[in-house]
Design a protein around this motif. Structure first.
Motif, PDB file in Angstrom:
ATOM      1  N   ASP A 107     -22.848  -4.406 -15.549  1.00 24.30           N
ATOM      2  CA  ASP A 107     -22.835  -3.356 -17.139  1.00 24.30           C
ATOM      3  C   ASP A 107     -21.604  -2.835 -16.337  1.00 24.30           C
ATOM      4  O   ASP A 107     -20.786  -1.799 -17.607  1.00 24.30           O
ATOM      5  N   ILE A 108     -21.693  -2.625 -14.722  1.00 22.03           N
ATOM      6  CA  ILE A 108     -20.606  -1.745 -14.141  1.00 22.03           C
ATOM      7  C   ILE A 108     -19.089  -2.466 -14.065  1.00 22.03           C
ATOM      8  O   ILE A 108     -17.938  -2.112 -14.388  1.00 22.03           O
ATOM      9  N   PHE A 109     -19.848  -4.318 -14.208  1.00 19.18           N
ATOM     10  CA  PHE A 109     -17.876  -4.408 -14.043  1.00 19.18           C
ATOM     11  C   PHE A 109     -17.186  -4.696 -15.062  1.00 19.18           C
ATOM     12  O   PHE A 109     -15.841  -3.924 -14.679  1.00 19.18           O
ATOM     13  N   PRO A 110     -17.428  -4.466 -16.076  1.00 19.39           N
ATOM     14  CA  PRO A 110     -16.118  -3.780 -17.233  1.00 19.39           C
ATOM     15  C   PRO A 110     -14.948  -2.504 -16.810  1.00 19.39           C
ATOM     16  O   PRO A 110     -14.124  -2.503 -17.228  1.00 19.39           O
ATOM     17  N   CYS A 111     -16.171  -1.308 -16.851  1.00 17.18           N
ATOM     18  CA  CYS A 111     -15.763  -0.560 -15.963  1.00 17.18           C
ATOM     19  C   CYS A 111     -14.206  -0.110 -14.928  1.00 17.18           C
ATOM     20  O   CYS A 111     -13.926   0.349 -14.701  1.00 17.18           O
ATOM     21  N   VAL A 112     -15.592  -1.275 -14.246  1.00 21.65           N
ATOM     22  CA  VAL A 112     -14.128  -1.369 -12.239  1.00 21.65           C
ATOM     23  C   VAL A 112     -12.917  -2.302 -12.999  1.00 21.65           C
ATOM     24  O   VAL A 112     -12.117  -1.980 -12.643  1.00 21.65           O
ATOM     25  N   LEU A 113     -13.022  -2.958 -13.988  1.00 20.14           N
ATOM     26  CA  LEU A 113     -11.742  -3.948 -14.366  1.00 20.14           C
ATOM     27  C   LEU A 113     -10.719  -2.718 -14.959  1.00 20.14           C
ATOM     28  O   LEU A 113      -9.671  -2.652 -15.029  1.00 20.14           O
ATOM     29  N   HIS A 114     -11.501  -1.709 -15.499  1.00 22.82           N
ATOM     30  CA  HIS A 114     -10.561  -0.997 -16.757  1.00 22.82           C
ATOM     31  C   HIS A 114      -9.961   0.099 -15.593  1.00 22.82           C
ATOM     32  O   HIS A 114      -8.788   0.382 -15.755  1.00 22.82           O
ATOM     33  N   ILE A 115     -10.474   0.745 -14.371  1.00 26.94           N
ATOM     34  CA  ILE A 115     -10.503   1.065 -13.748  1.00 26.94           C
ATOM     35  C   ILE A 115      -9.024   0.917 -12.982  1.00 26.94           C
ATOM     36  O   ILE A 115      -8.181   1.345 -13.044  1.00 26.94           O
ATOM     37  N   ARG A 116      -9.254  -0.271 -12.623  1.00 27.89           N
ATOM     38  CA  ARG A 116      -8.187  -0.938 -11.764  1.00 27.89           C
ATOM     39  C   ARG A 116      -6.828  -1.250 -12.849  1.00 27.89           C
ATOM     40  O   ARG A 116      -5.449  -1.473 -12.272  1.00 27.89           O
ATOM     41  N   LYS A 117      -6.754  -1.575 -14.146  1.00 20.62           N
ATOM     42  CA  LYS A 117      -6.424  -1.481 -14.532  1.00 20.62           C
ATOM     43  C   LYS A 117      -5.222   0.388 -14.821  1.00 20.62           C
ATOM     44  O   LYS A 117      -4.219  -0.124 -14.853  1.00 20.62           O
ATOM     45  N   GLY A 118      -6.035   0.653 -14.835  1.00 22.91           N
ATOM     46  CA  GLY A 118      -5.498   2.790 -15.247  1.00 22.91           C
ATOM     47  C   GLY A 118      -4.602   2.935 -13.438  1.00 22.91           C
ATOM     48  O   GLY A 118      -3.442   3.138 -13.273  1.00 22.91           O
ATOM     49  N   LEU A 119      -5.105   2.103 -12.451  1.00 19.35           N
ATOM     50  CA  LEU A 119      -4.585   2.189 -11.439  1.00 19.35           C
ATOM     51  C   LEU A 119      -3.474   0.963 -11.125  1.00 19.35           C
ATOM     52  O   LEU A 119      -2.177   2.047 -10.468  1.00 19.35           O
ATOM     53  N   ILE A 120      -3.418  -0.011 -11.568  1.00 19.59           N
ATOM     54  CA  ILE A 120      -1.878  -0.746 -11.931  1.00 19.59           C
ATOM     55  C   ILE A 120      -0.880  -0.180 -12.546  1.00 19.59           C
ATOM     56  O   ILE A 120       0.110   0.092 -12.429  1.00 19.59           O
ATOM     57  N   ARG A 121      -1.731  -0.130 -13.849  1.00 15.48           N
ATOM     58  CA  ARG A 121      -0.891   1.038 -14.429  1.00 15.48           C
ATOM     59  C   ARG A 121       0.348   2.374 -13.940  1.00 15.48           C
ATOM     60  O   ARG A 121       1.447   2.960 -13.954  1.00 15.48           O
ATOM     61  N   ALA A 122      -0.749   2.855 -12.962  1.00 19.71           N
ATOM     62  CA  ALA A 122       0.172   3.952 -12.489  1.00 19.71           C
ATOM     63  C   ALA A 122       0.771   3.608 -10.876  1.00 19.71           C
ATOM     64  O   ALA A 122       1.697   4.786 -10.909  1.00 19.71           O
ATOM     65  N   GLY A 123       1.255   2.352 -10.697  1.00 18.90           N
ATOM     66  CA  GLY A 123       1.882   2.193 -10.038  1.00 18.90           C
ATOM     67  C   GLY A 123       0.575   2.315  -8.575  1.00 18.90           C
ATOM     68  O   GLY A 123       1.521   1.535  -7.096  1.00 18.90           O
ATOM     69  N   LEU A 124      -0.500   2.367  -8.410  1.00 12.03           N
ATOM     70  CA  LEU A 124      -1.228   2.184  -7.075  1.00 12.03           C
ATOM     71  C   LEU A 124      -1.941   0.837  -7.527  1.00 12.03           C
ATOM     72  O   LEU A 124      -1.927   1.065  -8.422  1.00 12.03           O
ATOM     73  N   GLY A 125      -2.600   1.056  -6.206  1.00  9.85           N
ATOM     74  CA  GLY A 125      -3.455  -0.280  -6.208  1.00  9.85           C
ATOM     75  C   GLY A 125      -2.455  -1.917  -7.261  1.00  9.85           C
ATOM     76  O   GLY A 125      -2.690  -2.995  -6.746  1.00  9.85           O
ATOM     77  N   ILE A 126      -1.281  -1.579  -6.202  1.00  7.67           N
ATOM     78  CA  ILE A 126      -0.388  -2.860  -6.558  1.00  7.67           C
ATOM     79  C   ILE A 126       0.179  -3.656  -4.930  1.00  7.67           C
ATOM     80  O   ILE A 126       0.285  -2.630  -4.428  1.00  7.67           O
ATOM     81  N   LYS A 127      -0.678  -4.685  -4.791  1.00 11.88           N
ATOM     82  CA  LYS A 127      -0.615  -5.421  -3.458  1.00 11.88           C
ATOM     83  C   LYS A 127       0.779  -5.638  -3.626  1.00 11.88           C
ATOM     84  O   LYS A 127       1.640  -6.859  -4.257  1.00 11.88           O
ATOM     85  N   GLY A 128       1.977  -5.701  -2.765  1.00 19.08           N
ATOM     86  CA  GLY A 128       3.259  -5.958  -2.190  1.00 19.08           C
ATOM     87  C   GLY A 128       3.232  -5.497  -0.876  1.00 19.08           C
ATOM     88  O   GLY A 128       2.448  -4.675  -0.034  1.00 19.08           O
ATOM     89  N   GLU A 129       4.292  -5.549  -0.709  1.00 16.05           N
ATOM     90  CA  GLU A 129       5.094  -5.496   0.484  1.00 16.05           C
ATOM     91  C   GLU A 129       5.642  -4.004   0.549  1.00 16.05           C
ATOM     92  O   GLU A 129       5.650  -3.155   0.185  1.00 16.05           O
ATOM     93  N   GLN A 130       5.307  -3.499   2.090  1.00 19.54           N
ATOM     94  CA  GLN A 130       6.073  -1.363   1.496  1.00 19.54           C
ATOM     95  C   GLN A 130       7.137  -1.610   2.963  1.00 19.54           C
ATOM     96  O   GLN A 130       7.133  -2.270   4.068  1.00 19.54           O
ATOM     97  N   ASP A 131       7.903  -0.719   2.297  1.00 21.65           N
ATOM     98  CA  ASP A 131       8.964  -0.279   3.700  1.00 21.65           C
ATOM     99  C   ASP A 131       8.306   1.010   4.144  1.00 21.65           C
ATOM    100  O   ASP A 131       7.273   0.600   4.399  1.00 21.65           O
ATOM    101  N   GLY A 132       9.329   1.557   5.046  1.00 19.40           N
ATOM    102  CA  GLY A 132       8.638   2.325   6.123  1.00 19.40           C
ATOM    103  C   GLY A 132       8.701   3.405   5.883  1.00 19.40           C
ATOM    104  O   GLY A 132       7.407   3.893   6.666  1.00 19.40           O
ATOM    105  N   SER A 133       8.612   4.048   4.466  1.00 20.17           N
ATOM    106  CA  SER A 133       7.779   4.981   3.470  1.00 20.17           C
ATOM    107  C   SER A 133       6.451   4.536   2.684  1.00 20.17           C
ATOM    108  O   SER A 133       6.106   5.853   2.772  1.00 20.17           O
TER     109      SER A 133
END
Length: 133
Positions: A10-36
């Motif tokens: 029941d909750i899994f679709p909500c988790v996917l929806h939240i994940r999409k929102g985080l990606i759209r906001a630029g959060l939760g994108i896995k990638g290398e980070q610079d010093g900042s």
């Protein structure tokens, strides 16, 4: 199936929806980070890749639901009353056997039939009995 089982169907679709929102906001994108702490890699291509992954997961989720794969203990072909009829006492042992059966069925949904689960339950109960002796 394991993740869906842990989160709940029941909750899994909500988790996917939240994940999409985080990606759209630029959060939760896995990638290398610079010093900042900002992502060096990512950008538009990475967002598309992440969104595509979410969409594939959503399609797989729908397929799992369509096939009616067992995801929760209540979906098992046997229950605590069946175990009791086999002489397996209710309580901790019953719960641990049902959890073990659920784990097996998550790995292989074809095992979710009364005959296979009863054989497995008896084997688990016998193993427990040998351990406690």
């Amino acid at each position: 199936r394991n993740t869906i089982s842990e989160i709940g169907r029941d909750i899994f679709p909500c988790v996917l929806h939240i994940r999409k929102g985080l990606i759209r906001a630029g959060l939760g994108i896995k990638g290398e980070q610079d010093g900042s702490g900002a992502n060096k890699t990512g950008g538009f291509e990475r967002v598309l890749e992440e969104m595509s992954g979410i969409n594939r997961t959503k399609m797989l989720f729908k397929e799992i639901l369509r096939r009616k794969d067992p995801l929760e203990i209540r979906d098992l072909a046997i229950n605590g009353r069946d175990l009791e009829a086999l002489g397996i006492n209710r309580g901790v042992l019953t719960g641990s056997i049902l959890k073990a059966l659920m784990n097996a069925v998550l790995e292989n949904p074809l095992l979710n039939n009364k005959n296979d689960l009863i054989k497995m339950a008896i084997s688990l109960a016998e193993a427990d009995e040998k351990q406690t002796d």
